[in-house]
Design a protein around this motif. Sequence first.
Motif, PDB file in Angstrom:
ATOM      1  N   PRO A  34      47.011  53.974  33.089  1.00  0.00           N
ATOM      2  CA  PRO A  34      47.590  54.491  32.068  1.00  0.00           C
ATOM      3  C   PRO A  34      49.146  54.202  32.147  1.00  0.00           C
ATOM      4  O   PRO A  34      49.701  54.955  33.111  1.00  0.00           O
ATOM      5  CB  PRO A  34      47.190  55.785  31.581  1.00  0.00           C
ATOM      6  CG  PRO A  34      46.293  56.369  33.088  1.00  0.00           C
ATOM      7  CD  PRO A  34      46.085  55.258  33.863  1.00  0.00           C
ATOM      8  N   PRO A  35      49.815  53.489  31.307  1.00  0.00           N
ATOM      9  CA  PRO A  35      51.367  53.593  31.716  1.00  0.00           C
ATOM     10  C   PRO A  35      52.102  54.825  31.648  1.00  0.00           C
ATOM     11  O   PRO A  35      53.112  55.028  32.089  1.00  0.00           O
ATOM     12  CB  PRO A  35      51.646  52.682  30.335  1.00  0.00           C
ATOM     13  CG  PRO A  35      50.353  51.703  30.021  1.00  0.00           C
ATOM     14  CD  PRO A  35      49.218  52.798  30.309  1.00  0.00           C
ATOM     15  N   THR A  36      51.455  56.068  30.684  1.00  0.00           N
ATOM     16  CA  THR A  36      52.028  57.119  30.768  1.00  0.00           C
ATOM     17  C   THR A  36      52.001  57.872  31.982  1.00  0.00           C
ATOM     18  O   THR A  36      52.690  58.675  32.495  1.00  0.00           O
ATOM     19  CB  THR A  36      51.437  58.044  29.831  1.00  0.00           C
ATOM     20  OG1 THR A  36      49.690  58.219  30.316  1.00  0.00           O
ATOM     21  CG2 THR A  36      51.170  57.497  28.244  1.00  0.00           C
ATOM     22  N   GLN A  37      51.132  57.420  32.965  1.00  0.00           N
ATOM     23  CA  GLN A  37      51.315  57.871  34.434  1.00  0.00           C
ATOM     24  C   GLN A  37      51.933  57.128  35.632  1.00  0.00           C
ATOM     25  O   GLN A  37      51.905  57.808  36.907  1.00  0.00           O
ATOM     26  CB  GLN A  37      49.816  57.897  34.873  1.00  0.00           C
ATOM     27  CG  GLN A  37      48.913  58.438  34.025  1.00  0.00           C
ATOM     28  CD  GLN A  37      49.095  60.278  33.741  1.00  0.00           C
ATOM     29  OE1 GLN A  37      49.565  60.932  34.814  1.00  0.00           O
ATOM     30  NE2 GLN A  37      49.185  60.609  32.466  1.00  0.00           N
ATOM     31  N   TYR A  38      52.744  56.070  35.119  1.00  0.00           N
ATOM     32  CA  TYR A  38      53.473  55.289  35.967  1.00  0.00           C
ATOM     33  C   TYR A  38      54.445  56.235  36.856  1.00  0.00           C
ATOM     34  O   TYR A  38      54.653  56.123  37.955  1.00  0.00           O
ATOM     35  CB  TYR A  38      54.200  54.351  35.256  1.00  0.00           C
ATOM     36  CG  TYR A  38      53.474  52.864  35.004  1.00  0.00           C
ATOM     37  CD1 TYR A  38      52.588  52.800  35.823  1.00  0.00           C
ATOM     38  CD2 TYR A  38      53.814  52.237  33.845  1.00  0.00           C
ATOM     39  CE1 TYR A  38      51.587  51.509  35.456  1.00  0.00           C
ATOM     40  CE2 TYR A  38      52.922  50.987  33.530  1.00  0.00           C
ATOM     41  CZ  TYR A  38      52.021  50.804  34.220  1.00  0.00           C
ATOM     42  OH  TYR A  38      51.325  49.742  33.876  1.00  0.00           O
ATOM     43  N   GLY A  39      55.242  57.205  35.980  1.00  0.00           N
ATOM     44  CA  GLY A  39      56.175  58.192  36.591  1.00  0.00           C
ATOM     45  C   GLY A  39      55.483  58.725  37.328  1.00  0.00           C
ATOM     46  O   GLY A  39      56.428  59.170  38.447  1.00  0.00           O
ATOM     47  N   ARG A  40      54.375  59.532  37.052  1.00  0.00           N
ATOM     48  CA  ARG A  40      53.980  60.467  38.003  1.00  0.00           C
ATOM     49  C   ARG A  40      53.676  60.033  39.451  1.00  0.00           C
ATOM     50  O   ARG A  40      53.552  60.586  40.519  1.00  0.00           O
ATOM     51  CB  ARG A  40      52.516  61.289  37.591  1.00  0.00           C
ATOM     52  CG  ARG A  40      52.931  62.002  36.244  1.00  0.00           C
ATOM     53  CD  ARG A  40      51.712  62.680  35.602  1.00  0.00           C
ATOM     54  NE  ARG A  40      51.062  63.659  36.788  1.00  0.00           N
ATOM     55  CZ  ARG A  40      49.917  64.100  36.486  1.00  0.00           C
ATOM     56  NH1 ARG A  40      49.016  63.547  35.738  1.00  0.00           N
ATOM     57  NH2 ARG A  40      49.556  65.053  37.620  1.00  0.00           N
ATOM     58  N   ALA A  44      44.840  60.325  36.159  1.00  0.00           N
ATOM     59  CA  ALA A  44      45.604  61.496  35.476  1.00  0.00           C
ATOM     60  C   ALA A  44      45.133  62.707  36.284  1.00  0.00           C
ATOM     61  O   ALA A  44      45.829  63.382  36.782  1.00  0.00           O
ATOM     62  CB  ALA A  44      45.761  61.445  34.259  1.00  0.00           C
TER      63      ALA A  44
END
Length: 291
Positions: free
Chosen positions: A232-238, A201
């Motif tokens: 981290p799955p939260t960063q896939y979109g980024r 990230a």
Amino acid sequence: MDETGEIRRIWQSLGLPGLVDVHTHFMPKPVMDKVWKYFDDAGPLVGRPWPIAYRTDEAHRVETLRGFGVRAFTSLVYPHKPQMAAWLNQWAAQFAAATPDCLHTATLFPEPGVTDYVRAAVDGGVRVVKVHIQVGGFDPTDPLLDGAWGVLADAGVPVVVHCGSGPVPGAHTGPGPVAALLARHPRLRLVIAHLGMPEYAEFLDLADRFDGVYLDTTMAFTSFVEEVMPFPPTQYGRLLDCGERILFGSDFPNIPYGYAEAMGVLTRIPGVDADWLRKVFHDNGAQLFQL
């Protein structure tokens, strides 16, 4: 289907002319032998068993990449001590001259004369520079390097830099030293190796702040890495939104799994589409290196 067939199926299904791999290693044989021994011994910078998947002679390794359909690759050399980089640069220049599909590669180390040999490499047509902060154990903002960074920024030569804290942290790894370097040389073109693992990230943050920051996919998403440094799955979109500046890298030949896995895992990122894959596997690298 054999490995070569699987690899070619992936890029052919995307309508690509082949692959651009920004993170491959070719070195003088005595150096490569020592690197392989370090991996065999699971040295302190490796931290775990790490079998080399493509332990063959140099000519066979080149032909292996060509068989996979790699149009352009690198000979990422790196020194671990002073008075080594200039010699590596001479070898890499000769290797590139004899291997037209290998991008002419160079490296550097904080030492007297570094600006001169980096300028000589640029004048000699270098296409990419490798910097390994973890192995070299140096601060990228070392004043000895200031002139060399200026030369590379002025020339627009991309620098593949291993600066994340994986597989084990170093004294100067992590996003902080790289952010400080970019504050001094904001026009540098830096390719953050391994997506900056495990500080994924934070290095995506740097890509948001600096137009010249790219990231390569080397080893990311493979089971070998996901076990210990998962993305981290939260960063896939980024990651997907940053698709213009993501480059495919494999770490061939020094990987403990097959090349097809390095590619296949990218096709399974949640939300990925064919356009992103085309950019990553070929188009971004072709544009960056003007292929």
